[in-house]
Motif scaffolding. Sequence first.
Motif, PDB file in Angstrom:
ATOM      1  N   LYS A 153      -5.750  12.460  -3.837  1.00  0.00           N
ATOM      2  CA  LYS A 153      -6.137  11.767  -2.638  1.00  0.00           C
ATOM      3  C   LYS A 153      -4.995  10.713  -2.276  1.00  0.00           C
ATOM      4  O   LYS A 153      -4.606  10.506  -1.046  1.00  0.00           O
ATOM      5  CB  LYS A 153      -7.515  10.903  -2.835  1.00  0.00           C
ATOM      6  CG  LYS A 153      -7.212   9.740  -3.652  1.00  0.00           C
ATOM      7  CD  LYS A 153      -8.584   9.027  -4.145  1.00  0.00           C
ATOM      8  CE  LYS A 153      -8.494   8.210  -5.437  1.00  0.00           C
ATOM      9  NZ  LYS A 153      -9.808   7.555  -5.541  1.00  0.00           N
ATOM     10  N   TYR A 154      -4.295  10.197  -3.314  1.00  0.00           N
ATOM     11  CA  TYR A 154      -2.994   9.282  -3.306  1.00  0.00           C
ATOM     12  C   TYR A 154      -1.996  10.251  -2.710  1.00  0.00           C
ATOM     13  O   TYR A 154      -1.021   9.361  -1.769  1.00  0.00           O
ATOM     14  CB  TYR A 154      -2.624   8.884  -4.550  1.00  0.00           C
ATOM     15  CG  TYR A 154      -3.562   7.933  -5.236  1.00  0.00           C
ATOM     16  CD1 TYR A 154      -3.939   6.866  -4.717  1.00  0.00           C
ATOM     17  CD2 TYR A 154      -4.320   8.455  -6.528  1.00  0.00           C
ATOM     18  CE1 TYR A 154      -4.833   6.064  -5.372  1.00  0.00           C
ATOM     19  CE2 TYR A 154      -5.217   7.605  -6.931  1.00  0.00           C
ATOM     20  CZ  TYR A 154      -5.457   6.479  -6.493  1.00  0.00           C
ATOM     21  OH  TYR A 154      -6.505   5.680  -7.040  1.00  0.00           O
TER      22      TYR A 154
ATOM     23  N   ILE B   5       0.876  -1.107   0.074  1.00  0.00           N
ATOM     24  CA  ILE B   5       0.052  -0.019  -0.095  1.00  0.00           C
ATOM     25  C   ILE B   5       0.905   1.230  -0.131  1.00  0.00           C
ATOM     26  O   ILE B   5       0.533   2.126  -0.688  1.00  0.00           O
ATOM     27  CB  ILE B   5      -0.971  -0.060   1.291  1.00  0.00           C
ATOM     28  CG1 ILE B   5      -1.950  -1.148   1.026  1.00  0.00           C
ATOM     29  CG2 ILE B   5      -1.529   1.211   1.386  1.00  0.00           C
ATOM     30  CD1 ILE B   5      -2.686  -1.508   2.128  1.00  0.00           C
ATOM     31  N   GLN B   6       1.888   1.276   0.546  1.00  0.00           N
ATOM     32  CA  GLN B   6       2.611   2.354   0.828  1.00  0.00           C
ATOM     33  C   GLN B   6       3.595   2.574  -0.570  1.00  0.00           C
ATOM     34  O   GLN B   6       3.569   3.801  -0.845  1.00  0.00           O
ATOM     35  CB  GLN B   6       3.919   2.085   1.904  1.00  0.00           C
ATOM     36  CG  GLN B   6       3.350   2.330   3.467  1.00  0.00           C
ATOM     37  CD  GLN B   6       2.871   1.038   4.029  1.00  0.00           C
ATOM     38  OE1 GLN B   6       2.718   0.081   3.062  1.00  0.00           O
ATOM     39  NE2 GLN B   6       2.483   1.065   5.088  1.00  0.00           N
TER      40      GLN B   6
ATOM     41  N   ASN C 281      -2.978  10.156   1.072  1.00  0.00           N
ATOM     42  CA  ASN C 281      -2.374   8.771   1.662  1.00  0.00           C
ATOM     43  C   ASN C 281      -0.974   8.665   1.882  1.00  0.00           C
ATOM     44  O   ASN C 281      -0.717   8.015   2.847  1.00  0.00           O
ATOM     45  CB  ASN C 281      -3.059   7.693   0.741  1.00  0.00           C
ATOM     46  CG  ASN C 281      -4.581   7.776   0.465  1.00  0.00           C
ATOM     47  OD1 ASN C 281      -5.386   8.213   1.510  1.00  0.00           O
ATOM     48  ND2 ASN C 281      -5.070   7.036  -0.307  1.00  0.00           N
ATOM     49  N   HIS C 282      -0.283   9.223   1.091  1.00  0.00           N
ATOM     50  CA  HIS C 282       1.174   8.876   1.103  1.00  0.00           C
ATOM     51  C   HIS C 282       1.554   9.602   1.960  1.00  0.00           C
ATOM     52  O   HIS C 282       2.566   9.264   3.020  1.00  0.00           O
ATOM     53  CB  HIS C 282       1.844   9.279  -0.310  1.00  0.00           C
ATOM     54  CG  HIS C 282       3.330   9.476  -0.213  1.00  0.00           C
ATOM     55  ND1 HIS C 282       4.172   8.149  -0.039  1.00  0.00           N
ATOM     56  CD2 HIS C 282       4.281  10.495  -0.267  1.00  0.00           C
ATOM     57  CE1 HIS C 282       5.443   8.575   0.171  1.00  0.00           C
ATOM     58  NE2 HIS C 282       5.459   9.835   0.018  1.00  0.00           N
TER      59      HIS C 282
ATOM     60  N   LYS D 257       0.296  10.347   4.635  1.00  0.00           N
ATOM     61  CA  LYS D 257      -0.497   9.916   5.976  1.00  0.00           C
ATOM     62  C   LYS D 257       0.481   8.502   6.297  1.00  0.00           C
ATOM     63  O   LYS D 257       0.678   8.126   7.486  1.00  0.00           O
ATOM     64  CB  LYS D 257      -1.927   9.342   5.939  1.00  0.00           C
ATOM     65  CG  LYS D 257      -2.954  10.350   5.972  1.00  0.00           C
ATOM     66  CD  LYS D 257      -4.322   9.724   5.614  1.00  0.00           C
ATOM     67  CE  LYS D 257      -5.416  11.038   5.541  1.00  0.00           C
ATOM     68  NZ  LYS D 257      -6.594  10.414   5.195  1.00  0.00           N
ATOM     69  N   ASP D 258       0.968   7.766   5.262  1.00  0.00           N
ATOM     70  CA  ASP D 258       1.972   6.821   5.175  1.00  0.00           C
ATOM     71  C   ASP D 258       3.229   7.181   6.147  1.00  0.00           C
ATOM     72  O   ASP D 258       3.746   6.612   6.739  1.00  0.00           O
ATOM     73  CB  ASP D 258       2.224   5.982   4.104  1.00  0.00           C
ATOM     74  CG  ASP D 258       0.850   5.343   3.505  1.00  0.00           C
ATOM     75  OD1 ASP D 258      -0.210   4.957   4.246  1.00  0.00           O
ATOM     76  OD2 ASP D 258       0.774   4.889   2.221  1.00  0.00           O
TER      77      ASP D 258
ATOM     78  N   HIS E 188       1.720   9.232  -5.999  1.00  0.00           N
ATOM     79  CA  HIS E 188       2.158  10.699  -5.576  1.00  0.00           C
ATOM     80  C   HIS E 188       3.055  11.188  -6.582  1.00  0.00           C
ATOM     81  O   HIS E 188       3.146  12.284  -7.011  1.00  0.00           O
ATOM     82  CB  HIS E 188       2.787  10.539  -4.169  1.00  0.00           C
ATOM     83  CG  HIS E 188       3.421  11.693  -3.875  1.00  0.00           C
ATOM     84  ND1 HIS E 188       2.738  12.954  -3.712  1.00  0.00           N
ATOM     85  CD2 HIS E 188       4.957  11.870  -3.563  1.00  0.00           C
ATOM     86  CE1 HIS E 188       3.811  13.902  -3.241  1.00  0.00           C
ATOM     87  NE2 HIS E 188       5.003  13.222  -3.331  1.00  0.00           N
TER      88      HIS E 188
ATOM     89  N   ASN F 161       0.871   4.297  -3.037  1.00  0.00           N
ATOM     90  CA  ASN F 161       0.577   5.626  -2.931  1.00  0.00           C
ATOM     91  C   ASN F 161       1.492   6.232  -3.176  1.00  0.00           C
ATOM     92  O   ASN F 161       1.541   7.482  -3.596  1.00  0.00           O
ATOM     93  CB  ASN F 161       0.220   5.739  -1.135  1.00  0.00           C
ATOM     94  CG  ASN F 161      -1.046   5.333  -0.856  1.00  0.00           C
ATOM     95  OD1 ASN F 161      -1.882   5.160  -1.561  1.00  0.00           O
ATOM     96  ND2 ASN F 161      -1.453   4.902   0.369  1.00  0.00           N
TER      97      ASN F 161
END
Length: 134
Positions: free
Chosen positions: A33-34, A9-10, A37-38, A40-41, A17, A13
């Motif tokens: 959103k990606y 997942i990381q 999410n990146h 946030k990771d 990105h 993202n």
Amino acid sequence: MLEIDKYQIQKYNAKMHNNNLDNPFGISRKNIKYTLNHLKDCTQNPTVGLLARKQFETHKYPFISYKKNYEELFSNFSIKYAEKIFQQRYKNLYNKTGRIRKILINNKNIELDKIKPVQKTLKRKIYSIFAKII
């Protein structure tokens, strides 16, 4: 046996990105959103996030488009906020070793899915001396 990639997942993202940034046609609003999410990771696990970012970083198109996309992307309020949270967390977690971690990641001395053997070089000696100073 089927192997499961721990950081799938990381990686995805981080790749998306990078696709936002290294794109000659500008930023896709639906793909913001990606980047969120990146970030946030990166906030949850800064080292893994930065390693994934470096692994998928490309500069296929002129730097001018990359810079324009970066400025456009980081002018978004939610992205700015997520980046600020990430920077604060990184500083709190790695107050003394943060700069050296970034140097090692940027020079690709450590990578996400690869184990590199220890190399006794002058560069390594300089890093160890630099680490003792900080």
